[in-house]
Scaffold this motif. Structure first.
Motif, PDB file in Angstrom:
ATOM      1  N   VAL A 483       0.816  -1.211   0.000  1.00  0.00           N
ATOM      2  CA  VAL A 483       0.000   0.000   0.000  1.00  0.00           C
ATOM      3  C   VAL A 483       0.854   1.267   0.000  1.00  0.00           C
ATOM      4  O   VAL A 483       0.619   2.201  -0.775  1.00  0.00           O
ATOM      5  CB  VAL A 483      -0.954  -0.010   1.217  1.00  0.00           C
ATOM      6  CG1 VAL A 483      -1.495   1.376   1.481  1.00  0.00           C
ATOM      7  CG2 VAL A 483      -2.093  -0.967   0.972  1.00  0.00           C
ATOM      8  N   GLU A 484       1.859   1.310   0.858  1.00  0.00           N
ATOM      9  CA  GLU A 484       2.674   2.522   0.974  1.00  0.00           C
ATOM     10  C   GLU A 484       3.417   2.808  -0.326  1.00  0.00           C
ATOM     11  O   GLU A 484       3.543   3.959  -0.746  1.00  0.00           O
ATOM     12  CB  GLU A 484       3.671   2.360   2.129  1.00  0.00           C
ATOM     13  CG  GLU A 484       4.428   3.627   2.492  1.00  0.00           C
ATOM     14  CD  GLU A 484       3.496   4.766   2.896  1.00  0.00           C
ATOM     15  OE1 GLU A 484       3.795   5.919   2.537  1.00  0.00           O
ATOM     16  OE2 GLU A 484       2.466   4.488   3.547  1.00  0.00           O
ATOM     17  N   HIS A 485       3.916   1.751  -0.973  1.00  0.00           N
ATOM     18  CA  HIS A 485       4.628   1.920  -2.246  1.00  0.00           C
ATOM     19  C   HIS A 485       3.691   2.453  -3.323  1.00  0.00           C
ATOM     20  O   HIS A 485       4.035   3.397  -4.056  1.00  0.00           O
ATOM     21  CB  HIS A 485       5.215   0.569  -2.670  1.00  0.00           C
ATOM     22  CG  HIS A 485       5.978   0.608  -3.952  1.00  0.00           C
ATOM     23  ND1 HIS A 485       7.082   1.417  -4.149  1.00  0.00           N
ATOM     24  CD2 HIS A 485       5.790  -0.062  -5.131  1.00  0.00           C
ATOM     25  CE1 HIS A 485       7.553   1.238  -5.373  1.00  0.00           C
ATOM     26  NE2 HIS A 485       6.774   0.353  -5.989  1.00  0.00           N
ATOM     27  N   LEU A 486       2.488   1.882  -3.436  1.00  0.00           N
ATOM     28  CA  LEU A 486       1.505   2.347  -4.416  1.00  0.00           C
ATOM     29  C   LEU A 486       1.119   3.807  -4.133  1.00  0.00           C
ATOM     30  O   LEU A 486       1.032   4.628  -5.054  1.00  0.00           O
ATOM     31  CB  LEU A 486       0.271   1.453  -4.378  1.00  0.00           C
ATOM     32  CG  LEU A 486      -0.897   1.856  -5.285  1.00  0.00           C
ATOM     33  CD1 LEU A 486      -0.487   1.799  -6.749  1.00  0.00           C
ATOM     34  CD2 LEU A 486      -2.113   0.970  -5.032  1.00  0.00           C
ATOM     35  N   ASN A 487       0.909   4.111  -2.878  1.00  0.00           N
ATOM     36  CA  ASN A 487       0.547   5.465  -2.466  1.00  0.00           C
ATOM     37  C   ASN A 487       1.624   6.465  -2.882  1.00  0.00           C
ATOM     38  O   ASN A 487       1.332   7.532  -3.438  1.00  0.00           O
ATOM     39  CB  ASN A 487       0.360   5.486  -0.942  1.00  0.00           C
ATOM     40  CG  ASN A 487      -0.378   6.734  -0.477  1.00  0.00           C
ATOM     41  OD1 ASN A 487      -0.659   7.620  -1.271  1.00  0.00           O
ATOM     42  ND2 ASN A 487      -0.664   6.801   0.802  1.00  0.00           N
ATOM     43  N   HIS A 488       2.885   6.095  -2.662  1.00  0.00           N
ATOM     44  CA  HIS A 488       3.998   6.985  -3.010  1.00  0.00           C
ATOM     45  C   HIS A 488       4.061   7.228  -4.518  1.00  0.00           C
ATOM     46  O   HIS A 488       4.245   8.378  -4.973  1.00  0.00           O
ATOM     47  CB  HIS A 488       5.306   6.372  -2.523  1.00  0.00           C
ATOM     48  CG  HIS A 488       6.518   7.109  -2.989  1.00  0.00           C
ATOM     49  ND1 HIS A 488       6.897   8.334  -2.471  1.00  0.00           N
ATOM     50  CD2 HIS A 488       7.448   6.795  -3.941  1.00  0.00           C
ATOM     51  CE1 HIS A 488       8.000   8.742  -3.080  1.00  0.00           C
ATOM     52  NE2 HIS A 488       8.355   7.826  -3.976  1.00  0.00           N
ATOM     53  N   THR A 516      -6.858  -3.274   4.263  1.00  0.00           N
ATOM     54  CA  THR A 516      -5.911  -2.154   4.333  1.00  0.00           C
ATOM     55  C   THR A 516      -5.841  -1.442   2.993  1.00  0.00           C
ATOM     56  O   THR A 516      -5.797  -0.205   2.922  1.00  0.00           O
ATOM     57  CB  THR A 516      -4.512  -2.656   4.741  1.00  0.00           C
ATOM     58  OG1 THR A 516      -4.608  -3.374   5.961  1.00  0.00           O
ATOM     59  CG2 THR A 516      -3.543  -1.499   4.899  1.00  0.00           C
ATOM     60  N   VAL A 517      -5.837  -2.211   1.911  1.00  0.00           N
ATOM     61  CA  VAL A 517      -5.806  -1.630   0.567  1.00  0.00           C
ATOM     62  C   VAL A 517      -7.085  -0.834   0.307  1.00  0.00           C
ATOM     63  O   VAL A 517      -7.040   0.283  -0.228  1.00  0.00           O
ATOM     64  CB  VAL A 517      -5.632  -2.737  -0.490  1.00  0.00           C
ATOM     65  CG1 VAL A 517      -5.703  -2.147  -1.900  1.00  0.00           C
ATOM     66  CG2 VAL A 517      -4.311  -3.465  -0.287  1.00  0.00           C
ATOM     67  N   ILE A 518      -8.223  -1.402   0.683  1.00  0.00           N
ATOM     68  CA  ILE A 518      -9.511  -0.698   0.504  1.00  0.00           C
ATOM     69  C   ILE A 518      -9.490   0.634   1.231  1.00  0.00           C
ATOM     70  O   ILE A 518      -9.906   1.677   0.705  1.00  0.00           O
ATOM     71  CB  ILE A 518     -10.669  -1.575   1.020  1.00  0.00           C
ATOM     72  CG1 ILE A 518     -10.783  -2.864   0.207  1.00  0.00           C
ATOM     73  CG2 ILE A 518     -11.975  -0.789   1.004  1.00  0.00           C
ATOM     74  CD1 ILE A 518     -11.199  -2.665  -1.215  1.00  0.00           C
ATOM     75  N   SER A 519      -8.987   0.624   2.468  1.00  0.00           N
ATOM     76  CA  SER A 519      -8.933   1.851   3.261  1.00  0.00           C
ATOM     77  C   SER A 519      -8.047   2.890   2.592  1.00  0.00           C
ATOM     78  O   SER A 519      -8.395   4.088   2.540  1.00  0.00           O
ATOM     79  CB  SER A 519      -8.406   1.532   4.664  1.00  0.00           C
ATOM     80  OG  SER A 519      -8.301   2.701   5.438  1.00  0.00           O
ATOM     81  N   GLU A 520      -6.919   2.455   2.047  1.00  0.00           N
ATOM     82  CA  GLU A 520      -6.003   3.386   1.390  1.00  0.00           C
ATOM     83  C   GLU A 520      -6.609   3.914   0.090  1.00  0.00           C
ATOM     84  O   GLU A 520      -6.448   5.094  -0.253  1.00  0.00           O
ATOM     85  CB  GLU A 520      -4.674   2.690   1.108  1.00  0.00           C
ATOM     86  CG  GLU A 520      -3.568   3.615   0.639  1.00  0.00           C
ATOM     87  CD  GLU A 520      -3.193   4.664   1.686  1.00  0.00           C
ATOM     88  OE1 GLU A 520      -2.842   5.790   1.281  1.00  0.00           O
ATOM     89  OE2 GLU A 520      -3.267   4.352   2.891  1.00  0.00           O
ATOM     90  N   LEU A 521      -7.305   3.048  -0.648  1.00  0.00           N
ATOM     91  CA  LEU A 521      -7.958   3.488  -1.884  1.00  0.00           C
ATOM     92  C   LEU A 521      -9.025   4.544  -1.593  1.00  0.00           C
ATOM     93  O   LEU A 521      -9.199   5.510  -2.357  1.00  0.00           O
ATOM     94  CB  LEU A 521      -8.582   2.293  -2.612  1.00  0.00           C
ATOM     95  CG  LEU A 521      -7.601   1.319  -3.280  1.00  0.00           C
ATOM     96  CD1 LEU A 521      -8.364   0.133  -3.868  1.00  0.00           C
ATOM     97  CD2 LEU A 521      -6.790   2.024  -4.368  1.00  0.00           C
ATOM     98  N   VAL A 547     -15.409  -7.278  -4.216  1.00  0.00           N
ATOM     99  CA  VAL A 547     -14.940  -6.684  -2.958  1.00  0.00           C
ATOM    100  C   VAL A 547     -15.020  -5.161  -3.020  1.00  0.00           C
ATOM    101  O   VAL A 547     -15.467  -4.511  -2.064  1.00  0.00           O
ATOM    102  CB  VAL A 547     -13.482  -7.136  -2.672  1.00  0.00           C
ATOM    103  CG1 VAL A 547     -12.908  -6.373  -1.478  1.00  0.00           C
ATOM    104  CG2 VAL A 547     -13.439  -8.636  -2.401  1.00  0.00           C
ATOM    105  N   LEU A 548     -14.602  -4.570  -4.144  1.00  0.00           N
ATOM    106  CA  LEU A 548     -14.608  -3.115  -4.264  1.00  0.00           C
ATOM    107  C   LEU A 548     -16.040  -2.557  -4.267  1.00  0.00           C
ATOM    108  O   LEU A 548     -16.299  -1.477  -3.710  1.00  0.00           O
ATOM    109  CB  LEU A 548     -13.880  -2.707  -5.543  1.00  0.00           C
ATOM    110  CG  LEU A 548     -12.359  -2.930  -5.545  1.00  0.00           C
ATOM    111  CD1 LEU A 548     -11.787  -2.664  -6.929  1.00  0.00           C
ATOM    112  CD2 LEU A 548     -11.685  -2.039  -4.511  1.00  0.00           C
ATOM    113  N   LEU A 549     -16.960  -3.280  -4.882  1.00  0.00           N
ATOM    114  CA  LEU A 549     -18.358  -2.832  -4.864  1.00  0.00           C
ATOM    115  C   LEU A 549     -18.937  -2.904  -3.455  1.00  0.00           C
ATOM    116  O   LEU A 549     -19.705  -2.025  -3.044  1.00  0.00           O
ATOM    117  CB  LEU A 549     -19.188  -3.673  -5.835  1.00  0.00           C
ATOM    118  CG  LEU A 549     -18.901  -3.444  -7.333  1.00  0.00           C
ATOM    119  CD1 LEU A 549     -19.672  -4.445  -8.188  1.00  0.00           C
ATOM    120  CD2 LEU A 549     -19.258  -2.012  -7.734  1.00  0.00           C
TER     121      LEU A 549
END
Length: 580
Positions: A483-488, A516-521, A547-549
């Motif tokens: 998550v942190e890498h994608l966010n950066h 955790t990914v959902i929360s970051e998205l 999952v995303l829906l």
């Protein structure tokens, strides 16, 4: 008529003959056993037995135990594996690697080695019953190769002192190297000459077996090749017997030229439970709990390495000979062998690659060949132990060195350098640390492999391309370490630029996602909204889309393909530029 209870069907399946056959594979092949099979199994069992006896004596030396403990460990596997094993080729017994591991944990204490066998067997059988064989998947190939190469060097060099006939050399590897060279002036000429002659004979016979000569169809030529193959296959037994005769001849004339094995306990071992306590030389009683604490990490390493070695061998020969094995049943077979072996004073055993190869090449048809091998070991214990007094240690050292030399596989290092250089890190960590402590080598290698795996998860490949909007293609699964890498990447290349840019996340490689990914998205999409640009998803697999829906992300939009996403984004840009 009353209806049967619903539980009866489950009980019948549990106790059915099919279920019984899955737990006792002997029931699958024994009803179809033929006289031809018996002939081949007798031949294979006899050949492997003549290989097993000298190797078992030699491996007991590696384990730091009296030589008879090698034979105590060599016969139970044949009986148990015949009942529980799923490979026709595998032979269970003492091996170089297990002997080295055993020595590293219990030193030169036979009682503790026997107790270690019981505990390892219980762990292995429990893993089998709980279907935990998948844990072996976490030990990577570079770790296995690093360990086997280091073990081969350690075991092989450890026998140099017996070739030289020198005494009082420490067992710790680096001290062993120093004192072996330091004491070369004390070498005994008889041991050196005999050891080198045995090595030369073994190497010659090994080369003759691997290079049988030209294919000639004449009867004489076929007979000669068969004779060479037989002699080469039984080379260990023949060389040890010849060396023993030479040593006995010199001793009969009163010349103590060679260092001999010495007195060994005669007869079969008593069938009794392994001791659960120990008494030190000064009379102090060591409790079971204290012994287990002394075993430390060895109680994890030895069962796992035993299972890994045996299953790897079983899979290799099953593939070669076109049949299948049941990995969890193999775990059970080796676990029960170690448990029952502890009742006859055995130390931990596993599958032997060398003896399994001999078994396969001799044409064994069923696991019953192991029974013949076990009978030969029992006969040796019953009648030949007095003769073992005269076996020169130099001849056993030569047998061990020739057995472990092929394990030093330098070619695998070249292949890893050529194919995937990062794999050299766990290989080298395992290889180098194993010279300090064998357990530390395996643990260190697994730790480095795990770190590389986690790094790959935390830093997935993200391919960024410009199609008017930024397209970011994710290389693999998207889980919380990434998550942190994608966010950066998204912030640095899209949100913090002037002006901010819209992004299409190409997710056709993504097969996992977590909370955790959902929360970051959700947080990212809020930033995109503030910057008045868009974050769109493409190529979502059905499970990920579901999952995303469910997450009900505000402003969530997606397209079935990257082309559709780019088209939707271009239409959106045109509508934003429309003066209306």
């Amino acid at each position: 008529m009353d209806r049967p209870l619903q539980g009866n069907g489950s009980s019948q399946r549990c106790c059915s003959y099919r279920t019984l056959k899955s737990w006792l594979p002997i029931l699958s092949w024994l009803p179809e056993y033929k006289l031809k099979y018996l002939q081949m199994d007798l031949l294979a069992g006899l050949t492997v037995g003549l290989t097993t006896v000298p190797q078992a004596l030699a491996y007991a030396e590696v384990a730091g135990l009296p030589v008879q403990y090698g034979l105590y460990s060599a016969f139970m596997g044949g009986f148990i594996y015949t009942l529980l094993g799923t490979s026709k080729d595998v032979t269970l017994g003492p091996t170089a690697i297990m002997s080295l591991l055993c020595f590293s944990v219990v030193g030169e204490e036979p009682q503790r080695a026997v107790l270690l066998s019981l505990l390892c067997g219980v762990i292995q059988a429990t893993m089998a019953l709980l279907r935990l064989g998948f844990l072996l998947d976490f030990i990577s190939y570079p770790v296995i190769k690093g360990f086997t190469c280091a073990a081969a060097v350690t075991i092989g060099f450890g026998q140099v002192k017996n070739i030289l006939g020198i005494q009082d050399v420490p067992h710790q590897f680096f001290l062993e190297v120093y004192y072996t060279f330091h004491k070369i002036p004390e070498a005994r000429v008889g041991d050196v000459v005999l050891g080198l002659v045995c090595l030369a004979l073994l190497i010659t016979l090994m080369l003759m077996k691997s290079h049988p000569g030209s294919e000639n169809r004449s009867v004489g030529s076929r007979f000669a090749r068969k004779l060479v193959w037989t002699v080469a296959t039984m080379r260990n037994a023949l060389v040890v017997v010849a060396a023993t005769i030479v040593a006995y001849s010199w001793e009969a004339y009163g010349h103590h030229v060679f260092t001999l094995t010495g007195h060994t306990a005669q007869g079969l071992p008593a069938f009794s439970p392994p001791p659960t306590s120990d008494t030190t030389s000064n009379g102090t009683i060591v409790s079971f709990k204290e012994i287990v604490e002394d075993f430390g990490g060895g109680l994890a390493v030895i069962p796992l390495m035993g299972l890994l070695e045996s299953i790897a061998i079983a899979k290799a020969f099953a593939s070669q000979n076109n049949y299948r094995i049941d990995a969890n049943q193999e775990l059970l077979a080796i676990g029960v062998t170690n448990i029952m072996g502890s009742f006859v004073s055995a130390y931990p055993v596993t599958g032997s690659f060398g003896r399994t190869a001999v078994n396969s090449q001799t044409g064994v048809c069923t696991p019953a060949g192991g029974v013949i091998t076990s009978v030969i070991v029992l006969l040796s214990l019953a009648f030949l132990m007095p003769a073992f007094y005269y076996i020169p240690k130099a001849s056993l050292a030569a047998v061990i060195i020739c057995a472990v030399a092929p394990m030093v596989d330098y070619r695998v290092v070249i292949e890893m350098w050529r194919i995937h250089r990062l794999d050299l890190l766990p290989f080298l960590a395992t290889f180098l640390l194993s010279f300090w402590q064998v357990q530390y080598g395996i643990i260190g290698g697994v730790a480095v492999s795990g770190a590389l795996l986690l790094y790959t998860m935390a830093r997935p490949k993200i391919k960024v391309s410009d199609h008017g909007v930024l397209v970011m293609e994710l290389g693999n699964g998207l889980s919380f370490p990434a998550v942190e890498h994608l966010n950066h990447i998204i912030h640095s290349q899209a949100l913090q630029t002037i002006p901010a840019r819209s992004v299409v996340l190409d997710c056709h490689h993504v097969s996992i996602i977590d909370y955790t990914v959902i929360s970051e998205l959700r947080d990212l999409m809020r930033h995109f909204k503030l910057k008045k640009v868009k974050l769109m998803f493409s190529g979502l697999q059905p499970s990920i889309l579901k999952v995303l829906l469910k997450a009900d992300l505000e402003g969530f939009s997606y397209a079935d393909s990257l082309e559709e996403a780019l088209l939707m984004e271009s239409v959106s840009l045109l509508s934003d530029e429309d003066p209306k």
